[in-house]
Scaffold this motif. Structure first.
Motif, PDB file in Angstrom:
ATOM      1  N   ILE A 179      17.004  -2.783  -4.137  1.00 29.41           N
ATOM      2  CA  ILE A 179      15.586  -2.809  -4.377  1.00 29.41           C
ATOM      3  C   ILE A 179      14.837  -3.910  -4.710  1.00 29.41           C
ATOM      4  CG2 ILE A 179      13.825  -1.974  -6.205  1.00 29.41           C
ATOM      5  CD1 ILE A 179      15.075   0.383  -4.541  1.00 29.41           C
ATOM      6  N   LEU A 180      15.406  -4.991  -5.228  1.00 28.86           N
ATOM      7  CA  LEU A 180      14.766  -6.212  -5.231  1.00 28.86           C
ATOM      8  C   LEU A 180      14.728  -7.216  -4.243  1.00 28.86           C
ATOM      9  CD1 LEU A 180      16.075  -7.178  -8.999  1.00 28.86           C
ATOM     10  CD2 LEU A 180      13.926  -5.995  -8.222  1.00 28.86           C
ATOM     11  N   ALA A 181      15.744  -7.176  -3.430  1.00 29.11           N
ATOM     12  CA  ALA A 181      15.902  -7.690  -2.134  1.00 29.11           C
ATOM     13  C   ALA A 181      15.881  -6.783  -0.824  1.00 29.11           C
ATOM     14  CB  ALA A 181      16.825  -8.839  -1.963  1.00 29.11           C
ATOM     15  N   PRO A 182      15.185  -5.998  -0.543  1.00 28.49           N
ATOM     16  CA  PRO A 182      15.426  -4.934   0.553  1.00 28.49           C
ATOM     17  C   PRO A 182      15.925  -5.514   1.874  1.00 28.49           C
ATOM     18  CG  PRO A 182      13.078  -5.021   0.089  1.00 28.49           C
ATOM     19  CD  PRO A 182      13.842  -5.824  -0.942  1.00 28.49           C
TER      20      PRO A 182
ATOM     21  N   LYS B 110      20.912 -14.212  -7.985  1.00 26.05           N
ATOM     22  CA  LYS B 110      20.318 -15.084  -7.168  1.00 26.05           C
ATOM     23  C   LYS B 110      19.036 -14.243  -6.665  1.00 26.05           C
ATOM     24  CE  LYS B 110      20.725 -16.476  -2.270  1.00 26.05           C
ATOM     25  NZ  LYS B 110      21.929 -16.821  -1.192  1.00 26.05           N
ATOM     26  N   VAL B 111      19.052 -12.928  -6.700  1.00 23.65           N
ATOM     27  CA  VAL B 111      17.932 -12.134  -6.592  1.00 23.65           C
ATOM     28  C   VAL B 111      16.796 -12.293  -7.559  1.00 23.65           C
ATOM     29  CG1 VAL B 111      16.861  -9.916  -6.248  1.00 23.65           C
ATOM     30  CG2 VAL B 111      19.052 -10.160  -5.072  1.00 23.65           C
ATOM     31  N   VAL B 112      17.304 -12.025  -8.877  1.00 22.93           N
ATOM     32  CA  VAL B 112      16.447 -12.417  -9.935  1.00 22.93           C
ATOM     33  C   VAL B 112      15.631 -13.757  -9.921  1.00 22.93           C
ATOM     34  CG1 VAL B 112      15.917 -12.135 -12.405  1.00 22.93           C
ATOM     35  CG2 VAL B 112      17.264 -10.391 -11.256  1.00 22.93           C
TER      36      VAL B 112
ATOM     37  N   LEU C 124      13.279 -14.667  -0.606  1.00 24.62           N
ATOM     38  CA  LEU C 124      13.539 -13.285  -0.157  1.00 24.62           C
ATOM     39  C   LEU C 124      12.647 -13.028   1.114  1.00 24.62           C
ATOM     40  CD1 LEU C 124      12.924 -11.543  -3.355  1.00 24.62           C
ATOM     41  CD2 LEU C 124      15.163 -11.805  -2.577  1.00 24.62           C
ATOM     42  N   LEU C 125      13.177 -12.465   2.197  1.00 22.79           N
ATOM     43  CA  LEU C 125      12.383 -12.197   3.276  1.00 22.79           C
ATOM     44  C   LEU C 125      11.190 -11.300   2.961  1.00 22.79           C
ATOM     45  CD1 LEU C 125      15.135 -11.576   6.175  1.00 22.79           C
ATOM     46  CD2 LEU C 125      13.442 -13.591   5.952  1.00 22.79           C
ATOM     47  N   LEU C 126      11.387 -10.285   2.092  1.00 25.63           N
ATOM     48  CA  LEU C 126      10.295  -9.219   1.836  1.00 25.63           C
ATOM     49  C   LEU C 126      10.183  -8.963   0.335  1.00 25.63           C
ATOM     50  CD1 LEU C 126       8.195  -7.318   2.947  1.00 25.63           C
ATOM     51  CD2 LEU C 126      10.084  -5.495   2.782  1.00 25.63           C
ATOM     52  N   ARG C 127       9.296  -9.210  -0.126  1.00 29.09           N
ATOM     53  CA  ARG C 127       9.008  -9.315  -1.788  1.00 29.09           C
ATOM     54  C   ARG C 127       8.552  -7.792  -2.009  1.00 29.09           C
ATOM     55  NH1 ARG C 127       6.950 -14.523  -1.444  1.00 29.09           N
ATOM     56  NH2 ARG C 127       4.738 -13.810  -1.243  1.00 29.09           N
ATOM     57  N   PRO C 128       9.264  -7.085  -2.422  1.00 30.76           N
ATOM     58  CA  PRO C 128       8.787  -5.519  -2.729  1.00 30.76           C
ATOM     59  C   PRO C 128       7.675  -5.561  -3.743  1.00 30.76           C
ATOM     60  CG  PRO C 128      11.002  -6.189  -4.022  1.00 30.76           C
ATOM     61  CD  PRO C 128      10.546  -7.209  -3.143  1.00 30.76           C
ATOM     62  N   PRO C 129       6.824  -4.514  -3.611  1.00 20.80           N
ATOM     63  CA  PRO C 129       5.706  -4.351  -4.607  1.00 20.80           C
ATOM     64  C   PRO C 129       5.993  -4.455  -5.873  1.00 20.80           C
ATOM     65  CG  PRO C 129       5.706  -2.670  -2.843  1.00 20.80           C
ATOM     66  CD  PRO C 129       7.125  -3.363  -2.867  1.00 20.80           C
TER      67      PRO C 129
ATOM     68  N   LYS D 127       0.738  -1.210  -0.032  1.00 15.16           N
ATOM     69  CA  LYS D 127      -0.074  -0.137   0.059  1.00 15.16           C
ATOM     70  C   LYS D 127       0.774   1.145  -0.002  1.00 15.16           C
ATOM     71  CE  LYS D 127      -3.800  -2.159   2.425  1.00 15.16           C
ATOM     72  NZ  LYS D 127      -4.856  -2.104   3.395  1.00 15.16           N
ATOM     73  N   HIS D 128       2.220   1.189   0.488  1.00 14.09           N
ATOM     74  CA  HIS D 128       3.114   2.456   0.653  1.00 14.09           C
ATOM     75  C   HIS D 128       4.299   1.879   0.072  1.00 14.09           C
ATOM     76  CE1 HIS D 128       0.187   4.109   3.193  1.00 14.09           C
ATOM     77  NE2 HIS D 128      -0.091   3.137   3.974  1.00 14.09           N
ATOM     78  N   PRO D 129       4.370   1.768  -1.198  1.00 15.80           N
ATOM     79  CA  PRO D 129       5.781   1.423  -1.995  1.00 15.80           C
ATOM     80  C   PRO D 129       6.932   2.298  -1.721  1.00 15.80           C
ATOM     81  CG  PRO D 129       3.965   1.317  -3.631  1.00 15.80           C
ATOM     82  CD  PRO D 129       3.244   2.289  -2.425  1.00 15.80           C
ATOM     83  N   GLU D 130       6.679   3.714  -1.294  1.00  9.11           N
ATOM     84  CA  GLU D 130       7.840   4.404  -1.183  1.00  9.11           C
ATOM     85  C   GLU D 130       8.350   4.306   0.202  1.00  9.11           C
ATOM     86  OE1 GLU D 130       4.120   6.048   0.942  1.00  9.11           O
ATOM     87  OE2 GLU D 130       4.537   5.160  -1.090  1.00  9.11           O
ATOM     88  N   SER D 131       7.856   3.306   0.925  1.00  7.68           N
ATOM     89  CA  SER D 131       8.603   2.847   2.362  1.00  7.68           C
ATOM     90  C   SER D 131       9.717   1.999   1.941  1.00  7.68           C
ATOM     91  CB  SER D 131       7.243   1.927   3.050  1.00  7.68           C
ATOM     92  OG  SER D 131       7.019   0.858   2.573  1.00  7.68           O
ATOM     93  N   VAL D 132       9.726   1.290   0.791  1.00  8.46           N
ATOM     94  CA  VAL D 132      10.733   0.583   0.337  1.00  8.46           C
ATOM     95  C   VAL D 132      12.156   1.553   0.001  1.00  8.46           C
ATOM     96  CG1 VAL D 132      11.657  -1.258  -1.161  1.00  8.46           C
ATOM     97  CG2 VAL D 132       9.352  -1.418  -0.414  1.00  8.46           C
ATOM     98  N   GLU D 133      11.811   2.466  -1.034  1.00  8.80           N
ATOM     99  CA  GLU D 133      12.694   3.414  -1.457  1.00  8.80           C
ATOM    100  C   GLU D 133      11.953   4.634  -1.965  1.00  8.80           C
ATOM    101  OE1 GLU D 133      16.007   2.628  -1.259  1.00  8.80           O
ATOM    102  OE2 GLU D 133      17.127   3.002  -2.927  1.00  8.80           O
ATOM    103  N   PRO D 134      12.467   5.714  -1.687  1.00  8.10           N
ATOM    104  CA  PRO D 134      11.991   7.060  -2.503  1.00  8.10           C
ATOM    105  C   PRO D 134      11.881   6.959  -4.059  1.00  8.10           C
ATOM    106  CG  PRO D 134      13.537   7.541  -0.736  1.00  8.10           C
ATOM    107  CD  PRO D 134      13.559   6.039  -1.082  1.00  8.10           C
TER     108      PRO D 134
END
Length: 307
Positions: free
Chosen positions: A211-214, A262-264, A226-231, A92-99
């Motif tokens: 970005i892909l694996a924050p 590995k990330v992709v 991945l621990l967290l999958r970004p939006p 819901k808030h993608p900016e929380s991952v990265e500006p």
């Protein structure tokens, strides 16, 4: 008009005949005489907006009372998330991952325009970025450093062009009717990057991995997850920017020095079908490119090196 009757103690009682509320300590209670005029008539009311003689003293007393009052209680909340809850929050808030890149670039551009280049220090820009966007991770700061160099070059070229124009206008050297040579000004390509990220250097690759694996990878049997999958809105521009990445001259170096592969590869299990499809396509192309290099005959390698 008959004079008003002087106030009595009953006038100060509550609506049910109970005693009047106590007066705060240090303030004398009002008496009927205080409220009556000089001949027993009611004290005249003061028109709104006109201060009385004692208004200044009242203001001073009120200020002193506020200064001596105990500080207001401020509540601070520490909010914790479970991993699924934070996953939903990031959706819901993608900016929380990265500006967003366009916002960071615009901020840096404005910062350089208003800064004195001769005394500019990179740490001042980093502090300004932190004040504007909060904590910023190192890969983004590394990109910001490169963007700052680009905008500084742009500013210097613009200043030189302006000086040349002023010299021509004032009739000094260079104003003999010859056109002013067009000067190259570095422009930021893909300033937005909201549709497709620009990944042309190893610094860009490090940023893409962050970005892909924050939050990195799990442990044990989940070490490839991945621990967290970004939006999806954050992932897609990066994956599109990696299109034909295997054709870059530093492709093998990036595969060796970073966790990009590995990330992709982990994104092949992303719940968004388009993300999973792009990740599978990239992994297949990269594996083929690596295998092609490894199977290249020794003679071909020597001829390639000589060329």
């Amino acid at each position: 008009v008959a004079p008003a009757a002087p106030a009595t103690s009953g006038d100060f009682a509550g609506p049910h005949g109970d005693a009047a509320p106590e007066t705060p300590a240090g303030i004398a209670p009002a008496t009927p005489a205080d409220l009556a005029g000089s001949k027993g008539t009611a004290a005249p009311t003061r028109p709104a907006g006109i201060a009385g003689v004692g208004a200044k003293d009242d203001t001073t007393a009120a200020s002193a009372a506020r200064a001596s009052a105990p500080p207001e209680m401020v509540e601070k909340w520490l909010i914790s998330f479970t991993l699924p809850a934070f996953q939903e929050f990031c959706q819901k808030h993608p900016e929380s991952v990265e500006p967003q890149v366009k916002d960071v670039k615009k901020f840096i551009d404005d910062f350089i325009k208003n800064a004195d280049i001769d005394s500019l220090k990179i740490r001042d820009m980093f502090q300004a970025l932190k004040k504007r966007f909060g904590a910023v991770r190192r890969p983004l700061l590394d990109r910001a450093r490169e963007w700052a160099k680009m905008y500084i070059e742009k500013k210097i070229k613009s200043q030189e062009k302006q000086k040349s124009a002023d010299a021509t206008k004032n009739g000094r050297k260079g104003s003999e009717g010859q056109p002013i040579p067009k000067q190259f000004v570095a422009e930021g390509k893909g300033d937005d990057e909201g549709e497709k990220a620009t990944i042309v250097t190893l610094v860009d690759v490090e940023w893409a991995v962050s970005i892909l694996a924050p939050w990195g990878f799990g442990a044990g049997k989940h070490e490839n997850e991945l621990l967290l999958r970004p939006p999806t809105s954050v992932v897609m521009p990066v994956l599109l920017g990696l299109d034909s990445f295997e054709r870059n001259g530093f492709f093998r170096e990036a595969m060796r020095k970073t966790q990009l592969g590995k990330v992709v590869s982990a994104l092949r299990r992303h719940p968004t079908p388009e993300v999973a499809r792009l990740a599978r396509s990239h992994v297949a192309c990269w594996r083929e490119a690596c295998a092609r290099k490894e199977k290249e005959p020794k003679g071909d390698k020597e001829r390639s090196a000589a060329a």
